[in-house]
Design a protein around this motif. Structure first.
Motif, PDB file in Angstrom:
ATOM      1  N   ASP A   1      13.027 -94.802 -62.088  1.00 45.76           N
ATOM      2  CA  ASP A   1      13.426 -93.888 -63.168  1.00 45.76           C
ATOM      3  C   ASP A   1      13.503 -92.427 -62.747  1.00 45.76           C
ATOM      4  O   ASP A   1      13.820 -91.562 -63.557  1.00 45.76           O
ATOM      5  CB  ASP A   1      12.464 -94.015 -64.352  1.00 45.76           C
ATOM      6  N   LEU A   2      13.234 -92.157 -61.492  1.00 43.98           N
ATOM      7  CA  LEU A   2      13.272 -90.773 -61.020  1.00 43.98           C
ATOM      8  C   LEU A   2      14.675 -90.185 -61.170  1.00 43.98           C
ATOM      9  O   LEU A   2      14.842 -88.966 -61.247  1.00 43.98           O
ATOM     10  CB  LEU A   2      12.826 -90.710 -59.555  1.00 43.98           C
ATOM     11  N   GLY A   3      15.673 -91.060 -61.247  1.00 41.76           N
ATOM     12  CA  GLY A   3      17.050 -90.603 -61.413  1.00 41.76           C
ATOM     13  C   GLY A   3      17.304 -89.901 -62.730  1.00 41.76           C
ATOM     14  O   GLY A   3      18.363 -89.289 -62.921  1.00 41.76           O
ATOM     15  N   ILE A   4      16.354 -90.003 -63.650  1.00 42.27           N
ATOM     16  CA  ILE A   4      16.485 -89.271 -64.921  1.00 42.27           C
ATOM     17  C   ILE A   4      16.567 -87.772 -64.667  1.00 42.27           C
ATOM     18  O   ILE A   4      17.277 -87.041 -65.359  1.00 42.27           O
ATOM     19  CB  ILE A   4      15.272 -89.581 -65.837  1.00 42.27           C
ATOM     20  N   ILE A   5      15.840 -87.305 -63.657  1.00 44.42           N
ATOM     21  CA  ILE A   5      15.760 -85.864 -63.391  1.00 44.42           C
ATOM     22  C   ILE A   5      17.026 -85.382 -62.688  1.00 44.42           C
ATOM     23  O   ILE A   5      17.382 -85.867 -61.615  1.00 44.42           O
ATOM     24  CB  ILE A   5      14.531 -85.531 -62.522  1.00 44.42           C
ATOM     25  N   GLN A   6      17.707 -84.418 -63.321  1.00 45.25           N
ATOM     26  CA  GLN A   6      18.907 -83.810 -62.752  1.00 45.25           C
ATOM     27  C   GLN A   6      18.570 -82.448 -62.148  1.00 45.25           C
ATOM     28  O   GLN A   6      17.470 -81.904 -62.333  1.00 45.25           O
ATOM     29  CB  GLN A   6      19.976 -83.674 -63.830  1.00 45.25           C
ATOM     30  N   ASN A   7      19.531 -81.885 -61.436  1.00 41.67           N
ATOM     31  CA  ASN A   7      19.274 -80.675 -60.637  1.00 41.67           C
ATOM     32  C   ASN A   7      18.721 -79.501 -61.437  1.00 41.67           C
ATOM     33  O   ASN A   7      17.852 -78.770 -60.952  1.00 41.67           O
ATOM     34  CB  ASN A   7      20.550 -80.245 -59.914  1.00 41.67           C
ATOM     35  N   ASN A   8      19.218 -79.291 -62.661  1.00 40.79           N
ATOM     36  CA  ASN A   8      18.821 -78.103 -63.420  1.00 40.79           C
ATOM     37  C   ASN A   8      17.655 -78.343 -64.379  1.00 40.79           C
ATOM     38  O   ASN A   8      17.305 -77.456 -65.153  1.00 40.79           O
ATOM     39  CB  ASN A   8      20.023 -77.577 -64.211  1.00 40.79           C
ATOM     40  N   ASP A   9      17.068 -79.535 -64.334  1.00 45.40           N
ATOM     41  CA  ASP A   9      15.991 -79.868 -65.271  1.00 45.40           C
ATOM     42  C   ASP A   9      14.657 -79.241 -64.872  1.00 45.40           C
ATOM     43  O   ASP A   9      14.377 -79.009 -63.688  1.00 45.40           O
ATOM     44  CB  ASP A   9      15.810 -81.388 -65.355  1.00 45.40           C
ATOM     45  N   VAL A  10      13.853 -78.981 -65.890  1.00 43.95           N
ATOM     46  CA  VAL A  10      12.470 -78.538 -65.693  1.00 43.95           C
ATOM     47  C   VAL A  10      11.567 -79.719 -66.040  1.00 43.95           C
ATOM     48  O   VAL A  10      11.779 -80.401 -67.037  1.00 43.95           O
ATOM     49  CB  VAL A  10      12.132 -77.336 -66.602  1.00 43.95           C
ATOM     50  N   VAL A  11      10.559 -79.965 -65.214  1.00 45.92           N
ATOM     51  CA  VAL A  11       9.673 -81.106 -65.418  1.00 45.92           C
ATOM     52  C   VAL A  11       8.302 -80.622 -65.891  1.00 45.92           C
ATOM     53  O   VAL A  11       7.701 -79.733 -65.278  1.00 45.92           O
ATOM     54  CB  VAL A  11       9.507 -81.935 -64.131  1.00 45.92           C
ATOM     55  N   ILE A  12       7.841 -81.190 -66.997  1.00 48.51           N
ATOM     56  CA  ILE A  12       6.476 -80.948 -67.458  1.00 48.51           C
ATOM     57  C   ILE A  12       5.677 -82.210 -67.182  1.00 48.51           C
ATOM     58  O   ILE A  12       6.051 -83.298 -67.638  1.00 48.51           O
ATOM     59  CB  ILE A  12       6.413 -80.619 -68.965  1.00 48.51           C
ATOM     60  N   CYS A  13       4.603 -82.072 -66.448  1.00 51.30           N
ATOM     61  CA  CYS A  13       3.761 -83.213 -66.108  1.00 51.30           C
ATOM     62  C   CYS A  13       2.394 -83.050 -66.777  1.00 51.30           C
ATOM     63  O   CYS A  13       1.742 -82.009 -66.633  1.00 51.30           O
ATOM     64  CB  CYS A  13       3.588 -83.307 -64.592  1.00 51.30           C
ATOM     65  N   ILE A  14       1.993 -84.089 -67.512  1.00 51.68           N
ATOM     66  CA  ILE A  14       0.739 -84.027 -68.269  1.00 51.68           C
ATOM     67  C   ILE A  14      -0.286 -84.978 -67.660  1.00 51.68           C
ATOM     68  O   ILE A  14      -0.018 -86.172 -67.492  1.00 51.68           O
ATOM     69  CB  ILE A  14       0.967 -84.400 -69.743  1.00 51.68           C
ATOM     70  N   SER A  15      -1.451 -84.462 -67.364  1.00 50.84           N
ATOM     71  CA  SER A  15      -2.535 -85.294 -66.809  1.00 50.84           C
ATOM     72  C   SER A  15      -3.855 -84.561 -66.973  1.00 50.84           C
ATOM     73  O   SER A  15      -3.973 -83.408 -66.559  1.00 50.84           O
ATOM     74  CB  SER A  15      -2.284 -85.596 -65.329  1.00 50.84           C
ATOM     75  N   LYS A  16      -4.837 -85.225 -67.552  1.00 51.70           N
ATOM     76  CA  LYS A  16      -6.141 -84.582 -67.721  1.00 51.70           C
ATOM     77  C   LYS A  16      -6.766 -84.265 -66.363  1.00 51.70           C
ATOM     78  O   LYS A  16      -7.161 -83.132 -66.091  1.00 51.70           O
ATOM     79  CB  LYS A  16      -7.083 -85.465 -68.531  1.00 51.70           C
ATOM     80  N   SER A  17      -6.855 -85.265 -65.503  1.00 52.63           N
ATOM     81  CA  SER A  17      -7.508 -85.068 -64.208  1.00 52.63           C
ATOM     82  C   SER A  17      -6.598 -84.397 -63.195  1.00 52.63           C
ATOM     83  O   SER A  17      -7.052 -83.653 -62.328  1.00 52.63           O
ATOM     84  CB  SER A  17      -7.970 -86.412 -63.642  1.00 52.63           C
TER      85      SER A  17
END
Length: 320
Positions: free
Chosen positions: A83-99
């Motif tokens: 599913d990494l192909g969801i991310i396109q060149n101009n996208d910003v990624v927010i990653c959520i993780s407690k640890s």
């Protein structure tokens, strides 16, 4: 036992509210820069996480989409399996993780960085792998979960959710997202209807009951009954003179034994509450609530009678 139940509930709420209040102390320039990054981006916001953080991510995605910021959810585990192909060149990624140190996150972050997408971390551990590798790190540290074993994600996920709301509302205000914009994204829901539904939309399917001032009470009653709106307008030379409602009929029956000789003029209420046909439906609701009435006469700009809007019309649309 009842005291124990209430005590546990209150303690949970207190723990979480204190943790949320502390977030104001953790907001710094990283938040400001993260918002600027999203505003400058020509792409979408991709939000990812795993476990309970993934569930929080989906809610933040929904909030962003409904307030004008295009967003997509990507599960962190699925991302490293295609599913990494969801991310396109101009996208910003927010990653959520407690640890910030889960195996999936450690695999995913380098792959995202390889494509030069900005990464915004929402984590309770700013010194974690995620916290140190992200472009901007938003600290959602909590001292303790509400869970007595300090295990089940409770306080931490609440903090993540609030941080997501802070992002969404900040973007909303900076993008000058208005109530009209909100209605555009919520056309089918009750919230949207309050913002776009007009009185004209409600009365177009209703009949327009009307009688003249010299119409007999009997025929006025028949008009009310046949049109099923609980009222009829009373006209004088095609101009609005009053209204007769079910209540007016009941009051007449209590006062008069010889009602067959009465006309509409004798029992109508003069100066009825009116609303313009182009007014918002929510305005009709406000007038009804304020005056404790169930029907409103609808008129056009020239004060010509156009029909009646009933409280049931508003209830049917989910507005009342």
């Amino acid at each position: 036992m009842n005291n124990d139940i209430l005590s546990i509930a209150k303690k949970t709420i207190e723990l979480e509210s204190n943790a949320i209040a502390n977030l104001t102390n953790l907001i710094d320039s990283n938040f400001e820069n993260a918002i600027k990054c999203i505003l400058k981006s020509k792409g979408r916001v991709i939000i990812t996480g795993i476990g309970k953080s993934a569930t929080i991510a989906t809610k933040i995605v929904a909030t962003l989409n409904s307030t004008g910021t295009p967003a997509i959810f990507m599960h962190a585990a699925d991302a490293i399996h295609g599913d990494l192909g969801i991310i396109q060149n101009n996208d910003v990624v927010i990653c959520i993780s407690k640890s910030g140190n889960t195996p999936e996150i450690k695999v995913l972050i380098p792959l995202i960085k390889r494509n030069n997408n900005p990464i915004i971390a929402i984590t309770g551990n700013k010194d974690s792998f995620l916290g140190t590798q992200a472009t901007y790190t938003l600290n959602t540290f909590v001292e303790k979960e509400a869970c007595p074993n300090n295990l089940a994600p409770t306080t931490s996920t609440t903090a993540q959710l609030v941080m997501g709301d802070a992002i969404a509302v900040t973007l909303l205000e900076l993008n000058q997202f208005t109530s009209k914009d909100f209605a555009k994204y919520h056309p089918g829901g009750a919230l949207g209807k309050k913002l776009y539904l007009r009185v004209s939309d409600l009365v177009e399917n209703n009949e327009a009951p009307k009688v003249n001032i010299d119409t007999s009470v009997k025929n006025a009653l028949l008009e009310i009954s046949n049109k099923r709106l609980g009222a009829t307008a009373v006209l004088d030379n095609n101009k609005l003179a009053g209204i007769i409602t079910d209540g007016d009929i009941r009051r007449m029956l209590n006062k008069s034994d010889d009602f067959l000789s009465l006309t509409s003029l004798d029992i109508m209420s003069k100066n009825p509450k009116k609303i313009d046909i182009n007014a918002m439906a929510i305005e009709a609701m406000d007038v009804m609530e304020t005056n404790n009435i169930s029907q409103l006469i609808v008129v056009d700009k020239q004060d010509n009678y156009k029909g009646i809007v009933h409280i049931h019309d508003l209830i049917k649309e989910g507005i009342f």
